[in-house]
Scaffold this motif. Structure first.
Motif, PDB file in Angstrom:
ATOM      1  N   THR A   2       0.828  -1.198   0.000  1.00 41.71           N
ATOM      2  CA  THR A   2       0.000   0.000   0.000  1.00 41.71           C
ATOM      3  C   THR A   2       0.866   1.253   0.000  1.00 41.71           C
ATOM      4  OG1 THR A   2      -0.078   0.182   2.389  1.00 41.71           O
ATOM      5  CG2 THR A   2      -1.749  -1.226   1.371  1.00 41.71           C
ATOM      6  N   THR A   3       0.233   2.386  -0.331  1.00 38.36           N
ATOM      7  CA  THR A   3       0.949   3.667  -0.314  1.00 38.36           C
ATOM      8  C   THR A   3       1.489   3.938   1.080  1.00 38.36           C
ATOM      9  OG1 THR A   3      -0.455   4.494  -2.064  1.00 38.36           O
ATOM     10  CG2 THR A   3       0.726   6.128  -0.767  1.00 38.36           C
ATOM     11  N   ASN A   5       2.367   1.757   3.376  1.00 38.51           N
ATOM     12  CA  ASN A   5       3.532   0.904   3.623  1.00 38.51           C
ATOM     13  C   ASN A   5       4.747   1.368   2.828  1.00 38.51           C
ATOM     14  OD1 ASN A   5       2.076  -0.613   5.409  1.00 38.51           O
ATOM     15  ND2 ASN A   5       1.843  -2.381   4.074  1.00 38.51           N
ATOM     16  N   THR A   6       4.517   1.905   1.635  1.00 37.62           N
ATOM     17  CA  THR A   6       5.614   2.436   0.831  1.00 37.62           C
ATOM     18  C   THR A   6       6.250   3.630   1.531  1.00 37.62           C
ATOM     19  OG1 THR A   6       4.579   1.679  -1.210  1.00 37.62           O
ATOM     20  CG2 THR A   6       6.249   3.398  -1.424  1.00 37.62           C
ATOM     21  N   VAL A   7       5.427   4.487   2.106  1.00 34.56           N
ATOM     22  CA  VAL A   7       5.938   5.644   2.845  1.00 34.56           C
ATOM     23  C   VAL A   7       6.718   5.181   4.069  1.00 34.56           C
ATOM     24  CG1 VAL A   7       5.276   7.669   4.212  1.00 34.56           C
ATOM     25  CG2 VAL A   7       4.185   7.241   1.999  1.00 34.56           C
ATOM     26  N   ILE A   8       6.188   4.223   4.785  1.00 36.20           N
ATOM     27  CA  ILE A   8       6.858   3.697   5.979  1.00 36.20           C
ATOM     28  C   ILE A   8       8.199   3.077   5.596  1.00 36.20           C
ATOM     29  CG2 ILE A   8       6.737   1.907   7.760  1.00 36.20           C
ATOM     30  CD1 ILE A   8       3.677   2.424   7.823  1.00 36.20           C
ATOM     31  N   ARG A   9       8.195   2.239   4.567  1.00 27.20           N
ATOM     32  CA  ARG A   9       9.433   1.595   4.110  1.00 27.20           C
ATOM     33  C   ARG A   9      10.451   2.655   3.678  1.00 27.20           C
ATOM     34  NH1 ARG A   9      12.748  -2.240   4.542  1.00 27.20           N
ATOM     35  NH2 ARG A   9      11.145  -3.803   4.476  1.00 27.20           N
TER      36      ARG A   9
END
Length: 181
Positions: A2-3, A5-9
């Protein structure tokens, strides 16, 4: 992914990259350049000024890495519990992050001693001369080794993060789940 999760990663990875790269550049570039300052009494102060300018960026990078890491653990808690190898990798990364935090804090503490030394004769940023004040010389000698700990440990964390990325491949997830059964 998800967006969110992409930001978190991305926070996790960019924070770690800045932390690692900044430490490495400081040890090689900043301290190395300070060693070349003509007036040997300005070498410690020059390195200290550079590290002081870097400290807020480094703190932000560490914070980003930590927030991203906590977010990844929460987002992947199911995989942590179910997939073989994920929890062990995460535990090792967490322990090494603690080591990197400790080495960063230790280097900051010793760097403050060097900075508070003011103007003193030195062979380099982390290389005392025979006339360097004893307390400052001791801090410099400790920093000469400590300056390499954070970049080395954070580089290992980067490799472990890449391994975790591989663990997310569908074939690896299936293999990891089946091996736990």
């Amino acid at each position: 992914m998800t967006t969110r999760n992409t930001v978190i990663r991305s926070m996790h990875d960019v924070g770690l990259a800045v932390w690692c790269g900044g430490g490495l550049m400081g040890a090689i570039g900043l301290n190395g350049a300070a060693n070349q300052v003509k007036d040997s009494k300005d070498r410690g102060a020059t390195a200290s000024a550079g590290w002081a300018r870097w400290a807020p960026v480094n703190a932000a990078a560490i914070g980003m890495h930590a927030i991203g890491g906590i977010g990844l653990i929460l987002a992947n808690r199911g995989r942590l519990a179910q997939q073989d190898g994920v929890a062990a990798n995460t535990a090792v990364k967490a322990a090494l992050t603690g080591v990197a935090l400790a080495s960063t804090a230790f280097s900051g503490w010793k760097g403050k001693i060097v900075a508070e030394g003011g103007q003193f004769d030195a062979k380099g940023a982390v290389i005392p001369s025979a006339t360097t004040p004893e307390k400052v010389a001791s801090a410099q000698q400790q920093l000469r080794i400590a300056q390499w700990v954070t970049p080395a440990v954070t580089a290992i964390i980067i490799v472990l993060g890449a391994a975790q990325g591989e663990q997310q491949r569908p074939s690896q997830v299936l293999e990891g789940l089946l091996s736990r059964s």
